[in-house]
Design an enzyme around this catalytic site. Sequence first.
Site, PDB file in Angstrom:
ATOM      1  N   SER B  21      20.837 -24.121  72.086  1.00 49.75           N
ATOM      2  CA  SER B  21      21.394 -24.376  73.347  1.00 49.75           C
ATOM      3  C   SER B  21      20.965 -23.622  74.705  1.00 49.75           C
ATOM      4  O   SER B  21      20.577 -22.347  74.579  1.00 49.75           O
ATOM      5  CB  SER B  21      22.894 -24.446  73.306  1.00 49.75           C
ATOM      6  OG  SER B  21      23.331 -24.694  74.631  1.00 49.75           O
ATOM      7  N   GLY B  72      23.198 -18.965  84.193  1.00 49.39           N
ATOM      8  CA  GLY B  72      24.695 -19.265  84.715  1.00 49.39           C
ATOM      9  C   GLY B  72      25.203 -20.557  84.500  1.00 49.39           C
ATOM     10  O   GLY B  72      25.676 -20.925  85.369  1.00 49.39           O
ATOM     11  N   ASN B  99      26.818 -28.368  73.358  1.00 47.10           N
ATOM     12  CA  ASN B  99      27.318 -27.033  73.736  1.00 47.10           C
ATOM     13  C   ASN B  99      28.580 -27.387  74.880  1.00 47.10           C
ATOM     14  O   ASN B  99      28.213 -27.596  75.819  1.00 47.10           O
ATOM     15  CB  ASN B  99      26.385 -26.029  74.115  1.00 47.10           C
ATOM     16  CG  ASN B  99      26.820 -24.855  74.275  1.00 47.10           C
ATOM     17  OD1 ASN B  99      27.417 -24.433  75.510  1.00 47.10           O
ATOM     18  ND2 ASN B  99      26.297 -23.852  73.588  1.00 47.10           N
ATOM     19  N   CYS B 130      28.982 -17.142  76.754  1.00 56.21           N
ATOM     20  CA  CYS B 130      27.838 -16.900  77.763  1.00 56.21           C
ATOM     21  C   CYS B 130      28.102 -15.518  78.365  1.00 56.21           C
ATOM     22  O   CYS B 130      29.362 -15.527  79.171  1.00 56.21           O
ATOM     23  CB  CYS B 130      28.179 -18.260  78.658  1.00 56.21           C
ATOM     24  SG  CYS B 130      26.621 -18.050  80.099  1.00 56.21           S
ATOM     25  N   THR B 193      23.349 -14.293  73.315  1.00 52.51           N
ATOM     26  CA  THR B 193      22.612 -13.202  73.841  1.00 52.51           C
ATOM     27  C   THR B 193      23.522 -11.653  74.022  1.00 52.51           C
ATOM     28  O   THR B 193      24.809 -11.757  74.057  1.00 52.51           O
ATOM     29  CB  THR B 193      22.008 -13.488  75.279  1.00 52.51           C
ATOM     30  OG1 THR B 193      23.126 -13.808  76.155  1.00 52.51           O
ATOM     31  CG2 THR B 193      20.990 -14.474  75.024  1.00 52.51           C
ATOM     32  N   GLY B 244      16.088 -14.590  68.046  1.00 48.05           N
ATOM     33  CA  GLY B 244      14.720 -14.041  67.861  1.00 48.05           C
ATOM     34  C   GLY B 244      13.940 -14.651  66.861  1.00 48.05           C
ATOM     35  O   GLY B 244      12.915 -14.274  66.501  1.00 48.05           O
TER      36      GLY B 244
END
Lengths: 259, 303
Positions: B21, B72, B99, B130, B193, B244
Amino acid sequence: MIQKELMTVVSQSEIAVNIFEMTLKGALARQIDEPGKFVHLKVGEEMMPLLRRPISIAKIEPEKQEFTMIYRAEGAGTSALSRKRTGDLVDVLGPLGHGFPVEEAAAGQTAILIGGGIGVPPLYELSRRLNEKGVKTIHVLGFQNKQAAFYTEQFAALGDTYVATVDGSLGEQGFVTDIINKHGLKADIFYSCGPTVMLKAVERLHAAPRGYISLEERMGCGIGACFACVCHPAADETGTAYLKICSDGPVFKAGEVAL
Amino acid sequence: MSRLALELPGLSLKNPVMPASGCFGFGREFSQLFDLSTLGAIMIKATTEEPRYGNATPRVAETPGGMLNAIGLQNPGLEKVIANELEWLKQFEVPIIANVAGSQTEDYVQVAKEISKVDNVHALELNISCPNVKTGGIAFGTIPETAKELTKRVKEVSEVPVYVKLSPNVTNIVEMAKAVEDGGADGITMINTLIGMRIDLKTGRPVLSNRTGGLSGPAVKPVAVRMVYEVSQQTNLPIIGMGGVSTVEDIIEFSLAGADAVAIGTANFVNPFICPELIAELDHYLEQHNVDHISELKGRSWK
């Protein structure tokens, strides 16, 4: 159609301080049908720089399967690119984006092409196409100084060319907008590429009743998927509308984008 | 028999490779490059109830072996995603994992309820991780009890299985995984992340306008592999691993760590053809190594 190809470096030379001219050869060159489109380059296999670099196209020669880029070696990616030699390979994705609409200028009309610094290159192919079509071109090119200037003679061969430098070391001292005002330059249409502040000033000038501008922004994917290079449209009541510079642009109708 | 096909809750996957996503938009751009039906699934860009513009630019910055992003959660909003994007995606033979994001529980519940009714949405991915929005998002992903409660509420309304996307920005990832399992999650996707930052030496200021961003790409892979390794041993939930992945060897590594399938993120930006390329290469790799099915490798590192 968008392709990914390992293209061969035909030539590379430094034509001004840190400004490089590189010609690449490969089938992809035949796909570039419009000035102002760009290519997204992966300079090496290394993990740094990891991402591709968007570079504009200065000259397209489909019959030779070649195109030429002019870029400034500034960061890690473009510096590595500048060390490529004839025969080396470069991973090219493209052509990407929407370019300058040549069809918006008719034969017999006059177009004014306004470029600033590393925004100048795509205007060269545009001028070639316009001249081919019988459109008269006026070029106004702005550079930091004489050392940073390039392609002024090539542009002069295609039409009236005015050069502005910030320090006056080449052409006339001042910004492109000063030159346009000073000489009272007028045209049927304008095309411009350069820093956003310049584009903003150019839009306010009205050197022509209508025109097109090409924007620059940090990009991720270059194809419109990552939303890194968005901008606000000028007419947006909600504040949530957006345009992607890489795929909706980089060329937009003047006034379309909130600068 | 296919070495790659597998069944996960809600998902019949042709192969275990799907775009992550936020790294694939809603597929339109990539559909110009290859047939989207070749993908195992598509995890579409995070959808919120209302349209969101997201953060100011610059939104991306490069780092060694990776990139920081602070988009964002830009998206056209639930209504448009359903009417335009999901409708358009129906032409492809590919399950969609939607998502779902929001600022508060009610937002998640509302989006989950509506989007899970769409035919081609076969699963939800609950985005509680997020790092780039001020409210919601990661707050739900760092407190086990909050994550559990949200999962429960979304499960109550969703018509399809719910996968929860875990944040690596926690001290104990296993605790988070167990919490969402208790909340009724059907699967886990991990990792989102890692929060990072870059500072411009010329200006002395952060490069990203949001100041911080989410780090992704090969640089985060060891962290992701370690977390999949830990979580897969402590929960019974299927795991879609990511972080990754850019080569076949990376897919194998995630599989050995305990992932059932993998998602490809940043690598799509480096090479937009990466997903179909890896799918073809993976089949070849397994054949070469006499592996009859990808699932044979799952969790081998700890079994």
